[in-house]
Structure formats: structure tokens, C-alpha cells
Scaffold this motif. Structure first.
Motif, mmCIF file in Angstrom:
data_model
loop_
_atom_site.group_PDB
_atom_site.id
_atom_site.type_symbol
_atom_site.label_atom_id
_atom_site.label_comp_id
_atom_site.label_asym_id
_atom_site.label_seq_id
_atom_site.Cartn_x
_atom_site.Cartn_y
_atom_site.Cartn_z
ATOM 1 N N LEU A 41 -19.836 0.128 50.960
ATOM 2 C CA LEU A 41 -19.655 -0.740 49.803
ATOM 3 C C LEU A 41 -20.283 -2.114 50.027
ATOM 4 N N LYS A 42 -20.167 -2.644 51.236
ATOM 5 C CA LYS A 42 -20.813 -3.925 51.555
ATOM 6 C C LYS A 42 -22.324 -3.810 51.422
ATOM 7 N N ASN A 43 -22.889 -2.729 51.934
ATOM 8 C CA ASN A 43 -24.337 -2.524 51.838
ATOM 9 C C ASN A 43 -24.778 -2.377 50.391
ATOM 10 N N GLU A 44 -24.012 -1.648 49.610
ATOM 11 C CA GLU A 44 -24.330 -1.480 48.189
ATOM 12 C C GLU A 44 -24.236 -2.825 47.462
ATOM 13 N N ASN A 45 -23.229 -3.609 47.790
ATOM 14 C CA ASN A 45 -23.072 -4.932 47.187
ATOM 15 C C ASN A 45 -24.265 -5.827 47.530
ATOM 16 N N ARG A 46 -24.694 -5.816 48.783
ATOM 17 C CA ARG A 46 -25.871 -6.600 49.185
ATOM 18 C C ARG A 46 -27.118 -6.154 48.430
ATOM 19 N N ARG A 47 -27.279 -4.832 48.311
ATOM 20 C CA ARG A 47 -28.430 -4.289 47.596
ATOM 21 C C ARG A 47 -28.420 -4.732 46.138
ATOM 22 N N LEU A 48 -27.261 -4.637 45.500
ATOM 23 C CA LEU A 48 -27.165 -5.035 44.098
ATOM 24 C C LEU A 48 -27.413 -6.529 43.918
ATOM 25 N N LEU A 49 -26.859 -7.328 44.814
ATOM 26 C CA LEU A 49 -27.073 -8.778 44.725
ATOM 27 C C LEU A 49 -28.531 -9.140 44.957
ATOM 28 N N HIS A 50 -29.182 -8.431 45.855
ATOM 29 C CA HIS A 50 -30.591 -8.686 46.147
ATOM 30 C C HIS A 50 -31.477 -8.341 44.951
ATOM 31 N N ASN A 51 -31.112 -7.277 44.228
ATOM 32 C CA ASN A 51 -31.911 -6.825 43.090
ATOM 33 C C ASN A 51 -31.526 -7.485 41.776
ATOM 34 N N MET A 52 -30.472 -8.281 41.795
ATOM 35 C CA MET A 52 -30.008 -8.930 40.573
ATOM 36 C C MET A 52 -30.950 -10.074 40.197
ATOM 37 N N PRO A 53 -31.328 -10.156 38.919
ATOM 38 C CA PRO A 53 -32.208 -11.259 38.528
ATOM 39 C C PRO A 53 -31.511 -12.606 38.701
ATOM 40 N N LYS A 54 -32.303 -13.595 39.026
ATOM 41 C CA LYS A 54 -31.771 -14.943 39.202
ATOM 42 C C LYS A 54 -31.852 -15.679 37.863
ATOM 43 N N PHE A 55 -30.758 -16.273 37.460
ATOM 44 C CA PHE A 55 -30.715 -17.028 36.223
ATOM 45 C C PHE A 55 -30.410 -18.483 36.535
ATOM 46 N N GLU A 56 -31.092 -19.360 35.853
ATOM 47 C CA GLU A 56 -30.783 -20.779 35.978
ATOM 48 C C GLU A 56 -29.427 -21.066 35.381
ATOM 49 N N ASN A 57 -29.161 -20.398 34.283
ATOM 50 C CA ASN A 57 -27.935 -20.624 33.550
ATOM 51 C C ASN A 57 -27.424 -19.270 33.078
ATOM 52 N N TRP A 58 -26.151 -18.974 33.294
ATOM 53 C CA TRP A 58 -25.613 -17.689 32.901
ATOM 54 C C TRP A 58 -25.686 -17.459 31.396
ATOM 55 N N GLU A 59 -25.803 -18.532 30.619
ATOM 56 C CA GLU A 59 -25.921 -18.369 29.172
ATOM 57 C C GLU A 59 -27.258 -17.747 28.794
ATOM 58 N N ASP A 60 -28.263 -17.820 29.702
ATOM 59 C CA ASP A 60 -29.569 -17.226 29.446
ATOM 60 C C ASP A 60 -29.574 -15.713 29.700
ATOM 61 N N ALA A 61 -28.553 -15.220 30.355
ATOM 62 C CA ALA A 61 -28.505 -13.799 30.713
ATOM 63 C C ALA A 61 -28.222 -12.949 29.487
ATOM 64 N N GLU A 62 -28.887 -11.797 29.427
ATOM 65 C CA GLU A 62 -28.647 -10.839 28.342
ATOM 66 C C GLU A 62 -27.847 -9.674 28.901
ATOM 67 N N PHE A 63 -26.704 -9.427 28.324
ATOM 68 C CA PHE A 63 -25.868 -8.328 28.787
ATOM 69 C C PHE A 63 -25.758 -7.268 27.731
#
Length: 101
Positions: free
Chosen positions: A79-101
Motif C-alpha cells: 500500500l505504501k508503494n502504491e501510494n508513492r506511485r499514485l502521488l508521483h503520477n498525480m498532476p501538480k496543481f498550483e491551486n486545488w480550485e484549478d483541478a478538474e474532478f
């Protein structure tokens, strides 16, 4: 060839019971290699053996408990490895309001 140590040497050095070591092997927590009818444990498995022996002799954990703890720690590591992988692949946003969910 992996570096390894004989079961007899492990018993002598770690001062553990042969029956306990056999239980670890029977439950597939350790994977010995056999050559000329001598069983060996590869060095990579020694940290696991040390951990299992500590749980058993110092904390009085029985074999089913060791199996469960080992399985849960492996799942936690996955689970730690999967979490690291997901965090690494997650797009970086300047502001969370810019994120599209």
C-alpha cells in the motif's frame, strides 16, 4: 549463486529450535535451498528469520500470529508503494480550485 548459510549453522548462531525453523519452512515463510542433502537459507532471507525469531522468542508470538503479522506488514508495504506511485503520477496543481474532478 546467492550467498547462503546452512540450517545447522543458523541454529547454532541464532540459538533457535530446529522445530521452529522447520515450522517457518513448512509455512513457506522461509524458502531453503538444498544441495547434497544440506539445507541452506539465502542471506536475503536472514532479516525475515531474525524478525520471526524475535517475535516468537521475545514476544511469545505463535506461528499463526507470525504468519498474520508478516502478511499484514507485506500488505502495508504494498500500500505504501502504491501510494508513492499514485502521488508521483498525480498532476501538480498550483491551486486545488484549478483541478478538474
Amino acid at each position: 549463486m546467492n550467498e547462503r548459510i546452512s540450517i545447522e549453522e543458523i541454529i547454532r548462531l541464532y540459538k533457535i529450535d530446529y522445530s521452529f525453523l522447520n515450522q517457518l519452512i513448512d509455512s513457506e515463510l522461509l524458502h531453503p535451498e538444498t544441495e547434497n542433502s544440506i539445507q541452506y537459507i539465502i542471506y536475503e532471507e536472514l532479516p525475515h528469520l531474525e524478525r520471526f525469531a524475535n517475535w516468537h522468542y521475545d514476544l511469545d508470538v505463535n506461528l499463526p500470529g507470525i504468519e498474520i503479522i508478516h502478511q499484514l506488514l507485506n500488505q502495508l508495504e504494498e500500500l505504501k508503494n502504491e501510494n508513492r506511485r499514485l502521488l508521483h503520477n498525480m498532476p501538480k496543481f498550483e491551486n486545488w480550485e484549478d483541478a478538474e474532478f
